[in-house]
Write a protein that holds these residues in place. Sequence first.
Motif, PDB file in Angstrom:
ATOM      1  N   HIS A  48      -6.651  -8.346  -2.506  1.00 37.92           N
ATOM      2  CA  HIS A  48      -7.173  -7.925  -1.185  1.00 37.92           C
ATOM      3  C   HIS A  48      -7.874  -9.089  -0.502  1.00 37.92           C
ATOM      4  O   HIS A  48      -7.663  -9.379   0.676  1.00 37.92           O
ATOM      5  N   ARG A  49      -8.746  -9.754  -1.282  1.00 39.02           N
ATOM      6  CA  ARG A  49      -9.558 -10.833  -0.700  1.00 39.02           C
ATOM      7  C   ARG A  49      -8.698 -12.028  -0.305  1.00 39.02           C
ATOM      8  O   ARG A  49      -9.001 -12.739   0.655  1.00 39.02           O
ATOM      9  N   ALA A  50      -7.622 -12.284  -1.066  1.00 40.18           N
ATOM     10  CA  ALA A  50      -6.746 -13.423  -0.741  1.00 40.18           C
ATOM     11  C   ALA A  50      -6.119 -13.217   0.636  1.00 40.18           C
ATOM     12  O   ALA A  50      -6.032 -14.158   1.439  1.00 40.18           O
ATOM     13  N   ALA A  90     -25.453  -1.662  -6.881  1.00 43.40           N
ATOM     14  CA  ALA A  90     -24.640  -2.843  -7.178  1.00 43.40           C
ATOM     15  C   ALA A  90     -23.207  -2.509  -6.787  1.00 43.40           C
ATOM     16  O   ALA A  90     -22.496  -1.854  -7.538  1.00 43.40           O
ATOM     17  N   SER A  91     -22.799  -2.906  -5.579  1.00 45.36           N
ATOM     18  CA  SER A  91     -21.454  -2.585  -5.096  1.00 45.36           C
ATOM     19  C   SER A  91     -20.838  -3.805  -4.444  1.00 45.36           C
ATOM     20  O   SER A  91     -21.350  -4.324  -3.444  1.00 45.36           O
ATOM     21  N   ALA A  92     -19.728  -4.269  -5.017  1.00 46.50           N
ATOM     22  CA  ALA A  92     -19.038  -5.443  -4.454  1.00 46.50           C
ATOM     23  C   ALA A  92     -18.444  -5.115  -3.095  1.00 46.50           C
ATOM     24  O   ALA A  92     -18.241  -6.004  -2.269  1.00 46.50           O
ATOM     25  N   GLN A  93     -18.168  -3.831  -2.872  1.00 47.22           N
ATOM     26  CA  GLN A  93     -17.592  -3.476  -1.565  1.00 47.22           C
ATOM     27  C   GLN A  93     -18.649  -3.613  -0.470  1.00 47.22           C
ATOM     28  O   GLN A  93     -18.364  -4.138   0.611  1.00 47.22           O
ATOM     29  N   ILE A  94     -19.880  -3.154  -0.739  1.00 50.21           N
ATOM     30  CA  ILE A  94     -20.950  -3.306   0.257  1.00 50.21           C
ATOM     31  C   ILE A  94     -21.227  -4.798   0.463  1.00 50.21           C
ATOM     32  O   ILE A  94     -21.251  -5.296   1.598  1.00 50.21           O
ATOM     33  N   GLY A 146     -10.184   2.260  -0.675  1.00 46.86           N
ATOM     34  CA  GLY A 146     -11.575   2.157  -0.240  1.00 46.86           C
ATOM     35  C   GLY A 146     -11.981   0.706  -0.040  1.00 46.86           C
ATOM     36  O   GLY A 146     -12.738   0.373   0.880  1.00 46.86           O
ATOM     37  N   THR A 147     -11.494  -0.189  -0.904  1.00 47.30           N
ATOM     38  CA  THR A 147     -11.848  -1.606  -0.777  1.00 47.30           C
ATOM     39  C   THR A 147     -11.367  -2.140   0.572  1.00 47.30           C
ATOM     40  O   THR A 147     -12.113  -2.821   1.290  1.00 47.30           O
ATOM     41  N   THR A 148     -10.110  -1.817   0.923  1.00 42.16           N
ATOM     42  CA  THR A 148      -9.579  -2.277   2.211  1.00 42.16           C
ATOM     43  C   THR A 148     -10.468  -1.785   3.347  1.00 42.16           C
ATOM     44  O   THR A 148     -10.890  -2.563   4.222  1.00 42.16           O
ATOM     45  N   LYS A 194      -6.169  -6.531  -8.270  1.00 40.34           N
ATOM     46  CA  LYS A 194      -6.190  -5.832  -6.984  1.00 40.34           C
ATOM     47  C   LYS A 194      -7.335  -6.379  -6.121  1.00 40.34           C
ATOM     48  O   LYS A 194      -7.129  -6.696  -4.948  1.00 40.34           O
ATOM     49  N   SER A 195      -8.536  -6.504  -6.705  1.00 42.44           N
ATOM     50  CA  SER A 195      -9.687  -6.985  -5.918  1.00 42.44           C
ATOM     51  C   SER A 195      -9.422  -8.374  -5.351  1.00 42.44           C
ATOM     52  O   SER A 195      -9.702  -8.645  -4.185  1.00 42.44           O
ATOM     53  N   ILE A 196      -8.868  -9.256  -6.193  1.00 43.09           N
ATOM     54  CA  ILE A 196      -8.648 -10.638  -5.728  1.00 43.09           C
ATOM     55  C   ILE A 196      -7.496 -10.675  -4.721  1.00 43.09           C
ATOM     56  O   ILE A 196      -7.537 -11.426  -3.736  1.00 43.09           O
ATOM     57  N   ILE A 244     -17.982  -2.336 -15.597  1.00 45.28           N
ATOM     58  CA  ILE A 244     -16.899  -1.496 -16.154  1.00 45.28           C
ATOM     59  C   ILE A 244     -16.572  -0.337 -15.227  1.00 45.28           C
ATOM     60  O   ILE A 244     -15.935   0.640 -15.657  1.00 45.28           O
ATOM     61  N   ILE A 245     -17.016  -0.423 -13.962  1.00 46.21           N
ATOM     62  CA  ILE A 245     -16.992   0.772 -13.112  1.00 46.21           C
ATOM     63  C   ILE A 245     -15.594   1.410 -13.049  1.00 46.21           C
ATOM     64  O   ILE A 245     -15.477   2.629 -13.089  1.00 46.21           O
ATOM     65  N   ASP A 246     -14.534   0.593 -12.999  1.00 40.91           N
ATOM     66  CA  ASP A 246     -13.191   1.169 -12.876  1.00 40.91           C
ATOM     67  C   ASP A 246     -12.570   1.514 -14.233  1.00 40.91           C
ATOM     68  O   ASP A 246     -11.517   2.134 -14.294  1.00 40.91           O
ATOM     69  N   GLU A 247     -13.209   1.062 -15.307  1.00 39.66           N
ATOM     70  CA  GLU A 247     -12.624   1.248 -16.649  1.00 39.66           C
ATOM     71  C   GLU A 247     -13.199   2.472 -17.370  1.00 39.66           C
ATOM     72  O   GLU A 247     -12.761   2.833 -18.462  1.00 39.66           O
ATOM     73  N   ASN A 280     -17.818   8.951  -6.365  1.00 39.23           N
ATOM     74  CA  ASN A 280     -17.330   8.550  -5.037  1.00 39.23           C
ATOM     75  C   ASN A 280     -16.077   7.693  -5.094  1.00 39.23           C
ATOM     76  O   ASN A 280     -15.750   7.009  -4.134  1.00 39.23           O
ATOM     77  N   LYS A 281     -15.399   7.693  -6.232  1.00 39.05           N
ATOM     78  CA  LYS A 281     -14.180   6.876  -6.346  1.00 39.05           C
ATOM     79  C   LYS A 281     -12.984   7.676  -5.815  1.00 39.05           C
ATOM     80  O   LYS A 281     -13.167   8.661  -5.124  1.00 39.05           O
ATOM     81  N   GLU A 282     -11.765   7.273  -6.157  1.00 37.44           N
ATOM     82  CA  GLU A 282     -10.572   7.943  -5.635  1.00 37.44           C
ATOM     83  C   GLU A 282     -10.626   9.452  -5.918  1.00 37.44           C
ATOM     84  O   GLU A 282     -10.052  10.256  -5.196  1.00 37.44           O
TER      85      GLU A 282
HETATM   86  C1  S3P Z   1     -14.071  -3.162  -5.780  1.00 38.84           C
HETATM   87  C2  S3P Z   1     -15.341  -2.809  -6.104  1.00 38.84           C
HETATM   88  C3  S3P Z   1     -15.709  -1.606  -6.874  1.00 38.84           C
HETATM   89  C4  S3P Z   1     -14.489  -0.993  -7.551  1.00 38.84           C
HETATM   90  C5  S3P Z   1     -13.299  -0.954  -6.661  1.00 38.84           C
HETATM   91  C6  S3P Z   1     -12.918  -2.356  -6.212  1.00 38.84           C
HETATM   92  C7  S3P Z   1     -13.825  -4.383  -4.992  1.00 38.84           C
HETATM   93  O1  S3P Z   1     -16.280  -0.647  -5.997  1.00 38.84           O
HETATM   94  O2  S3P Z   1     -14.789   0.310  -8.016  1.00 38.84           O
HETATM   95  O3  S3P Z   1     -12.193  -0.384  -7.343  1.00 38.84           O
HETATM   96  O4  S3P Z   1     -12.689  -4.910  -5.000  1.00 38.84           O
HETATM   97  O5  S3P Z   1     -14.776  -4.858  -4.352  1.00 38.84           O
HETATM   98  P1  S3P Z   1     -17.837  -0.691  -5.642  1.00 38.84           P
HETATM   99  O6  S3P Z   1     -18.109  -2.032  -5.176  1.00 38.84           O
HETATM  100  O7  S3P Z   1     -18.049   0.307  -4.559  1.00 38.84           O
HETATM  101  O8  S3P Z   1     -18.522  -0.299  -6.917  1.00 38.84           O
END
Ligand code: S3P
Length: 442
Positions: free
Chosen positions: A33-35, A172-176, A100-102, A29-31, A318-321, A346-348
């Motif tokens: 979105h970015r693609a 540590a947030s990949a979304q930020i 949230g990622t979108t 899913k993450s990849i 492991i945040i989503d696991e 703060n997830k879904e």
């Molecule tokens: C994601 C980053 C994670 C993750 C989310 C997808 C992403 O969130 O929980 O499901 O694709 O960048 P955070 O970066 O807020 O931890």
Amino acid sequence: MKHTQEKKSIIVKPVNRPLKGSIRIPSDKSISHRAVMLGALTNGIVEISNFSAGADCRSTLGIFQALGVEVEYKSDKNIILSSKNGLRESIDCLDAGNSGTTTRLMAGLLSGQNFYSVITGDQSLRSRPMARVIKPLKQMGASIWARESDTKAPISIKGTQLTGITYESPMASAQIKSSLLFAGLFASGKTVINEPYKSRDHSEKMLSYLGANLVDSGNTVEISASNLQPKPLIIPGDISSAAFFIVAACIVPDSEIIIQDVGLNPTRTGIVDVMREMGADIEILDLKTQCGEEVGDIKVKFSDLKGITISGDMIPRIIDEIPVIAVAASQATGTTIIKNAEDLRNKESDRIKTVCNELSKFGVDITETPDGFIISGKTNLKGKNVLECYHDHRIAMSCYIAGLISDNPNEINEFHWVNISFPEFVDTVNKLLNKGELIYGK
Ligand code: S3P
């Protein structure tokens, strides 16, 4: 804008036989979105193979169609994006659905465009915190506002010229990080992001693969304005979806499965490390690199598990696991402690609360803490429960996996939330129950 789906409850019956065979799981899913996001910024033609069929990535794709990108379906999961004329203003609000990622990544990307946008989504999305990206984007000069004092979607953005900043991310947030990197693509000067621990680095890998001016030195990433080159993108399977089957194979007696073509980026493989530390028998086979990302097969066998403590730099990996790791912990001898995971709230859904609520129904000895939970095992799970998903696909699937080993059937309400990331989840479980064959290699 409609956010209602057909509401389905399902019954999960306990299994009386092992899980056997080889499966493929949904595309990452993450990849995915970015693609779409970065493919659309190449102003060219980009073929994306094995794109996620889940609702979240469809939301991202729909947004880019609204922004003028043409999408051709070669098949269900193979698409061609054409963005030769760049992006243009949408005549309506952009609908991020449950994703949230979108929302957070688009906030950064749209802040640097020369047009106006409004991003919104479903009830769960509109209750999630957005200040974490709005605040640093404002520091870059973005004209961005949101409901409830700039904290909640809908978010409105008047694109403008941005200036690079150095940002000390509080978490540590990949979304930020990705939101600021995507804004940095359009900013003058350098944008530098420092994180306390390294979060998933799919944005960095794809940006570098497409030729961006980016320097990745672990917890610090630096980007400056770049022209991205159109290149084909292939998406691996999603290790966050594989996690449900890694745990299922470990806890259903005599199971032995192979999960094929899974993304094994080290910032995402915490589930393998954690399960191995708990005693799981897991092998990685056929490791290779594809479009800058590691990919391989995961072989898992039924194992005796023991409790462990999980904290610190492991949490972003492991945040989503964590919901399904909690199911594994209920079958581990001794105590499992998860701490430093406060962002799970703060997830879904508030995943600390929702995991505790639902696993308690099975009779699991679980205690909520401010930043995680403590589970004492091993527990024989009690069935005949009515379980809730809380608009959260990962809670839905975690309940299902627990249901496989409980002493009686369970009902899961609103199981349709599974479609956010894994529409074929139940079929995949059933395939493994029908004595599938183990396939090594392709
Ligand atoms: C994601 C980053 C994670 C993750 C989310 C997808 C992403 O969130 O929980 O499901 O694709 O960048 P955070 O970066 O807020 O931890």
